[in-house]
Design a protein around this motif. Structure first.
Motif, PDB file in Angstrom:
ATOM      1  N   ALA A 283       0.805  -1.228   0.000  1.00  0.00           N
ATOM      2  CA  ALA A 283       0.000   0.000   0.000  1.00  0.00           C
ATOM      3  C   ALA A 283       0.838   1.278   0.000  1.00  0.00           C
ATOM      4  CB  ALA A 283      -0.965  -0.003   1.175  1.00  0.00           C
ATOM      5  N   PRO A 284       1.893   1.400   0.851  1.00  0.00           N
ATOM      6  CA  PRO A 284       2.680   2.643   0.821  1.00  0.00           C
ATOM      7  C   PRO A 284       3.296   2.921  -0.539  1.00  0.00           C
ATOM      8  CG  PRO A 284       3.160   1.382   2.808  1.00  0.00           C
ATOM      9  CD  PRO A 284       2.347   0.494   1.928  1.00  0.00           C
ATOM     10  N   TRP A 285       3.727   1.883  -1.232  1.00  0.00           N
ATOM     11  CA  TRP A 285       4.315   2.075  -2.558  1.00  0.00           C
ATOM     12  C   TRP A 285       3.254   2.514  -3.563  1.00  0.00           C
ATOM     13  CZ3 TRP A 285       9.494   1.937  -2.761  1.00  0.00           C
ATOM     14  CH2 TRP A 285      10.161   1.266  -1.744  1.00  0.00           C
ATOM     15  N   VAL A 286       2.084   1.892  -3.492  1.00  0.00           N
ATOM     16  CA  VAL A 286       1.005   2.267  -4.408  1.00  0.00           C
ATOM     17  C   VAL A 286       0.572   3.707  -4.135  1.00  0.00           C
ATOM     18  CG1 VAL A 286      -1.328   1.720  -5.193  1.00  0.00           C
ATOM     19  CG2 VAL A 286       0.232  -0.129  -4.556  1.00  0.00           C
ATOM     20  N   LEU A 287       0.467   4.063  -2.874  1.00  0.00           N
ATOM     21  CA  LEU A 287       0.078   5.431  -2.527  1.00  0.00           C
ATOM     22  C   LEU A 287       1.116   6.437  -3.002  1.00  0.00           C
ATOM     23  CD1 LEU A 287      -1.290   4.716   1.054  1.00  0.00           C
ATOM     24  CD2 LEU A 287      -2.635   5.462  -0.914  1.00  0.00           C
ATOM     25  N   GLY A 288       2.380   6.054  -2.932  1.00  0.00           N
ATOM     26  CA  GLY A 288       3.429   6.923  -3.465  1.00  0.00           C
ATOM     27  C   GLY A 288       3.255   7.161  -4.958  1.00  0.00           C
ATOM     28  N   LEU A 289       2.946   6.097  -5.703  1.00  0.00           N
ATOM     29  CA  LEU A 289       2.700   6.249  -7.140  1.00  0.00           C
ATOM     30  C   LEU A 289       1.454   7.091  -7.395  1.00  0.00           C
ATOM     31  CD1 LEU A 289       3.411   2.609  -8.442  1.00  0.00           C
ATOM     32  CD2 LEU A 289       4.943   4.583  -8.450  1.00  0.00           C
ATOM     33  N   ALA A 290       0.425   6.896  -6.550  1.00  0.00           N
ATOM     34  CA  ALA A 290      -0.815   7.653  -6.729  1.00  0.00           C
ATOM     35  C   ALA A 290      -0.579   9.149  -6.548  1.00  0.00           C
ATOM     36  CB  ALA A 290      -1.867   7.157  -5.745  1.00  0.00           C
ATOM     37  N   VAL A 291       0.120   9.513  -5.479  1.00  0.00           N
ATOM     38  CA  VAL A 291       0.379  10.928  -5.213  1.00  0.00           C
ATOM     39  C   VAL A 291       1.309  11.512  -6.272  1.00  0.00           C
ATOM     40  CG1 VAL A 291       1.431  12.533  -3.573  1.00  0.00           C
ATOM     41  CG2 VAL A 291      -0.076  10.719  -2.748  1.00  0.00           C
ATOM     42  N   ALA A 292       2.302  10.733  -6.688  1.00  0.00           N
ATOM     43  CA  ALA A 292       3.191  11.195  -7.760  1.00  0.00           C
ATOM     44  C   ALA A 292       2.392  11.457  -9.026  1.00  0.00           C
ATOM     45  CB  ALA A 292       4.282  10.148  -8.021  1.00  0.00           C
ATOM     46  N   GLY A 293       1.433  10.591  -9.311  1.00  0.00           N
ATOM     47  CA  GLY A 293       0.599  10.784 -10.502  1.00  0.00           C
ATOM     48  C   GLY A 293      -0.264  12.026 -10.404  1.00  0.00           C
ATOM     49  N   ILE A 294      -0.780  12.313  -9.203  1.00  0.00           N
ATOM     50  CA  ILE A 294      -1.598  13.520  -9.019  1.00  0.00           C
ATOM     51  C   ILE A 294      -0.793  14.766  -9.368  1.00  0.00           C
ATOM     52  CG2 ILE A 294      -2.735  14.961  -7.285  1.00  0.00           C
ATOM     53  CD1 ILE A 294      -3.521  12.336  -5.847  1.00  0.00           C
ATOM     54  N   LEU A 295       0.420  14.850  -8.837  1.00  0.00           N
ATOM     55  CA  LEU A 295       1.249  16.039  -9.068  1.00  0.00           C
ATOM     56  C   LEU A 295       1.809  16.054 -10.487  1.00  0.00           C
ATOM     57  CD1 LEU A 295       3.180  16.124  -5.669  1.00  0.00           C
ATOM     58  CD2 LEU A 295       1.040  17.267  -6.291  1.00  0.00           C
ATOM     59  N   TYR A 296       2.292  14.908 -10.947  1.00  0.00           N
ATOM     60  CA  TYR A 296       2.887  14.827 -12.280  1.00  0.00           C
ATOM     61  C   TYR A 296       1.858  15.139 -13.361  1.00  0.00           C
ATOM     62  CZ  TYR A 296       4.925  12.535 -16.407  1.00  0.00           C
ATOM     63  OH  TYR A 296       5.390  12.254 -17.677  1.00  0.00           O
ATOM     64  N   GLY A 297       0.675  14.520 -13.247  1.00  0.00           N
ATOM     65  CA  GLY A 297      -0.357  14.759 -14.251  1.00  0.00           C
ATOM     66  C   GLY A 297      -0.787  16.210 -14.288  1.00  0.00           C
ATOM     67  N   ALA A 298      -0.893  16.842 -13.108  1.00  0.00           N
ATOM     68  CA  ALA A 298      -1.315  18.243 -13.059  1.00  0.00           C
ATOM     69  C   ALA A 298      -0.265  19.167 -13.663  1.00  0.00           C
ATOM     70  CB  ALA A 298      -1.589  18.640 -11.610  1.00  0.00           C
ATOM     71  N   ILE A 419      -2.224  14.983   2.530  1.00  0.00           N
ATOM     72  CA  ILE A 419      -1.811  16.397   2.513  1.00  0.00           C
ATOM     73  C   ILE A 419      -1.102  16.733   1.207  1.00  0.00           C
ATOM     74  CG2 ILE A 419      -0.275  18.078   3.597  1.00  0.00           C
ATOM     75  CD1 ILE A 419      -0.928  16.673   6.286  1.00  0.00           C
ATOM     76  N   VAL A 420      -0.202  15.862   0.787  1.00  0.00           N
ATOM     77  CA  VAL A 420       0.509  16.112  -0.476  1.00  0.00           C
ATOM     78  C   VAL A 420      -0.474  16.104  -1.644  1.00  0.00           C
ATOM     79  CG1 VAL A 420       2.292  15.261  -2.037  1.00  0.00           C
ATOM     80  CG2 VAL A 420       2.656  15.143   0.434  1.00  0.00           C
ATOM     81  N   ALA A 421      -1.444  15.197  -1.604  1.00  0.00           N
ATOM     82  CA  ALA A 421      -2.413  15.099  -2.701  1.00  0.00           C
ATOM     83  C   ALA A 421      -3.243  16.363  -2.835  1.00  0.00           C
ATOM     84  CB  ALA A 421      -3.330  13.895  -2.489  1.00  0.00           C
ATOM     85  N   THR A 422      -3.487  17.065  -1.720  1.00  0.00           N
ATOM     86  CA  THR A 422      -4.302  18.281  -1.803  1.00  0.00           C
ATOM     87  C   THR A 422      -3.636  19.367  -2.645  1.00  0.00           C
ATOM     88  OG1 THR A 422      -3.357  19.082   0.283  1.00  0.00           O
ATOM     89  CG2 THR A 422      -5.447  17.886   0.400  1.00  0.00           C
ATOM     90  N   VAL A 423      -2.326  19.289  -2.812  1.00  0.00           N
ATOM     91  CA  VAL A 423      -1.653  20.236  -3.713  1.00  0.00           C
ATOM     92  C   VAL A 423      -2.195  20.081  -5.128  1.00  0.00           C
ATOM     93  CG1 VAL A 423       0.581  20.955  -4.669  1.00  0.00           C
ATOM     94  CG2 VAL A 423       0.417  20.227  -2.278  1.00  0.00           C
ATOM     95  N   GLY A 424      -2.550  18.845  -5.479  1.00  0.00           N
ATOM     96  CA  GLY A 424      -3.109  18.591  -6.802  1.00  0.00           C
ATOM     97  C   GLY A 424      -4.414  19.319  -7.032  1.00  0.00           C
ATOM     98  N   ILE A 425      -5.175  19.600  -5.956  1.00  0.00           N
ATOM     99  CA  ILE A 425      -6.430  20.329  -6.110  1.00  0.00           C
ATOM    100  C   ILE A 425      -6.149  21.753  -6.589  1.00  0.00           C
ATOM    101  CG2 ILE A 425      -8.455  21.180  -4.881  1.00  0.00           C
ATOM    102  CD1 ILE A 425      -8.175  18.820  -2.975  1.00  0.00           C
ATOM    103  N   VAL A 426      -5.108  22.371  -6.005  1.00  0.00           N
ATOM    104  CA  VAL A 426      -4.733  23.726  -6.420  1.00  0.00           C
ATOM    105  C   VAL A 426      -4.249  23.725  -7.861  1.00  0.00           C
ATOM    106  CG1 VAL A 426      -3.221  25.690  -5.936  1.00  0.00           C
ATOM    107  CG2 VAL A 426      -4.131  24.305  -4.048  1.00  0.00           C
ATOM    108  N   LEU A 427      -3.441  22.740  -8.212  1.00  0.00           N
ATOM    109  CA  LEU A 427      -2.921  22.663  -9.576  1.00  0.00           C
ATOM    110  C   LEU A 427      -4.045  22.411 -10.580  1.00  0.00           C
ATOM    111  CD1 LEU A 427       0.332  20.561  -8.949  1.00  0.00           C
ATOM    112  CD2 LEU A 427       0.130  23.035  -9.253  1.00  0.00           C
ATOM    113  N   ALA A 428      -5.062  21.636 -10.162  1.00  0.00           N
ATOM    114  CA  ALA A 428      -6.195  21.384 -11.055  1.00  0.00           C
ATOM    115  C   ALA A 428      -6.903  22.680 -11.403  1.00  0.00           C
ATOM    116  CB  ALA A 428      -7.166  20.402 -10.414  1.00  0.00           C
ATOM    117  N   ALA A 429      -7.075  23.532 -10.408  1.00  0.00           N
ATOM    118  CA  ALA A 429      -7.703  24.818 -10.682  1.00  0.00           C
ATOM    119  C   ALA A 429      -6.885  25.622 -11.686  1.00  0.00           C
ATOM    120  CB  ALA A 429      -7.868  25.601  -9.381  1.00  0.00           C
ATOM    121  N   LEU A 430      -5.564  25.525 -11.594  1.00  0.00           N
ATOM    122  CA  LEU A 430      -4.700  26.283 -12.508  1.00  0.00           C
ATOM    123  C   LEU A 430      -4.832  25.778 -13.938  1.00  0.00           C
ATOM    124  CD1 LEU A 430      -1.443  26.709 -10.373  1.00  0.00           C
ATOM    125  CD2 LEU A 430      -3.066  28.488 -11.038  1.00  0.00           C
TER     126      LEU A 430
END
Length: 513
Positions: A283-298, A419-430
């Protein structure tokens, strides 16, 4: 009413419809469209009737059909749905008729007949229903691989200038993932044969197996790789931007709106219940990929000049939120993730369709070629804005509820990742607001001034109206879908040792289910 083979009918009707369209004489494109629309609407009606027949307080899997297929290997043609699969069938039922109507005036590249396009579309619908409804793991694998074929031809025959490259890349990535999963499917059969005295692929039987944690890890990885490619999670995502950009608009809607959900559906349907210990370990590894994808995709979405590629990169970010909710191992996170799968299909579907309407009018996918659309086509501009706001999860739109549930459910157990994933919310708005500002607002410029740029026509209003209604309706009142989803998610959380009623993490325990 519940004895009627709803799911089998939902597979057979579009498959037969696709064959009928393909058999039409050359030059009968108009009839092909009419048949495709009638069949897709029939599937939607069947999905709605199946939902009425589904009892949210009943058995976990309902509307079941099972026929012995390969008895010597314990393979059955077994179909059944829980609430998670049922909402995905509803999404398919809504999106396919919308895609048919949206493609009504399309013409194939060169001398390609659109009759073939609509035939492949119906075959794809049959495969998509099958992959979500299968309750036999081998049957799931067959549908998982079979649905690659119609999408390959939809992209390769009717897509953009790089369509053949995009189709091959899509096919090879998905096929490779499927072959890795096949090894784990065979491994499950061997384990079941050792534990039960006879091999089986039945999901319910496999879910009860007590699999050694070390073996679980190997089997989990086989399924995970296939689903991570399909989802796609970073770094397995590289096929999506080119495939989503080069696919015809209707194909892109189904590719990103439905086909990719097979990956996240696979996480919650197969990875968690069948391999609970391995799921907790990785799970920690998958979550790391998930959060990386949120920021990378944005971040990548903000840098795109191609509108269709921008939308595909936003999807990579959204799939990160879905994976975050699933691997948080809480009821709220899981329900939010499943609801996100539905809402993402709606939001991305309408965004792709509106982008396609703009491209049809201007003849270019470049954002820089447009500006001031609102001055010439105010209704189109308004729908563009609503689609963008839904994509960034503005409160009052459908995506907000699911994103909120994911964050609410993941924070108690995975606060750092949340918390890190919430940064993606700001980037989505941008990235969304920058796209809308550049293309819609300001003085008319670029292709908007050089070409006729009419507002939405009647057929286009028919295309976007149901999706707009769902964007607002599910944003205000998502409870009907949550009533379907919550019991299935609670059962899944129970499979992995999580508190099915709250936000408690899955407990560490040895053995299987």
């Amino acid at each position: 009413m519940s004895d009627f083979p709803w799911l089998l009918t939902m597979v057979v009707v579009p498959a037969v419809g696709g064959a009928a369209v393909a058999a039409l004489p050359k030059g009968r494109d108009a009839l092909a469209k009419q048949v495709a629309l009638a069949v897709s609407v029939a599937v939607l009606v069947l999905a709605l009737l199946a939902t009425v027949a589904f009892d949210t307080g009943g058995a976990r899997f309902q509307l079941t059909t099972s026929v012995a297929w390969i008895p010597s290997f314990g393979v059955d043609f077994a179909l059944g749905v829980d609430g998670i699969a049922l909402v995905m069938l509803l999404l398919i039922g809504v999106l396919v008729p919308v895609v048919v109507v949206a493609s009504w005036r399309d013409t194939g590249p060169g001398d390609r007949s659109m009759k073939a396009y609509f035939a492949w579309l119906l075959v794809l619908e049959a495969m998509m229903v099958g992959v979500f409804a299968a309750t036999d793991v081998f049957l799931f694998y067959v549908f998982f691989e079979a649905m690659l074929v119609p999408m390959y031809f939809i992209i390769g025959s009717f897509g953009g200038p790089r369509r053949q490259y995009a189709a091959v890349k899509f096919f090879l990535y998905s096929l490779l993932g499927g072959l890795v999963m096949l090894a784990s499917v065979i491994g499950l059969y061997v384990v079941s044969n050792s534990s039960l005295g006879e091999g089986t692929f039945a999901f319910d039987a496999l879910r009860q197996l007590d699999i050694d944690p070390g073996v679980q890890k190997l089997l989990f990885l086989g399924f995970f790789v296939a689903f991570a490619i399909k989802a796609p999670l970073v770094p397995f995502h590289t096929w999506l931007p080119v495939s989503g950009a080069e696919a015809p608009v209707g194909g892109a809607v189904l590719l990103v709106g439905v086909l990719d959900k097979v990956g996240t559906f696979g996480f919650i349907r197969y990875c968690l219940p069948l391999f609970p210990d391995a799921s907790r370990t990785f799970a920690p590894w998958v979550l790391g990929l998930a959060v990386a994808g949120i920021l990378y995709g944005a971040v990548l979405a903000m840098g795109q000049s191609d509108m269709k590629r921008l939308v595909t990169y936003t999807s990579i970010a959204h799939f990160g939120f879905i994976a975050l909710g699933i691997f948080a191992f809480t009821a709220e996170g899981g329900s939010g993730a499943v609801l996100y799968m539905v809402n993402h299909g709606i939001s991305t579907g309408i965004l792709f369709l509106v982008v396609g309407m703009v491209i049809t009018r201007g003849g270019s996918r470049s954002i820089a070629d447009y500006g001031g659309i609102g001055r010439k086509a105010p209704v189109l501009a308004g729908v563009f804005l609503v689609a963008g706001l839904s994509s960034l999860a503005l409160p009052g739109t459908n995506s907000f509820v699911s994103e909120f549930l994911v964050l609410l459910g993941s924070f108690p157990t995975r606060p750092v990742f949340t918390i890190v994933a919430t940064v993606g919310i700001v980037l989505a708005a941008l990235y969304v607001l920058l796209l809308v500002q550049r293309a819609v607002h300001g003085p008319a410029r670029g292709l908007v001034t050089e070409k006729a740029f009419p507002d939405l026509r009647r057929r286009e209003l028919v295309v976007v109206a149901p999706l707009l209604a769902l964007v607002i309706g599910l944003g205000v009142y998502p409870q009907p879908l949550l009533d379907l989803i919550n019991p299935a998610v609670a059962a899944t959380m129970g499979d992995i040792g999580s508190d099915p009623g709250g936000t408690q993490p899955a407990v560490a325990e040895q053995g299987g289910n």
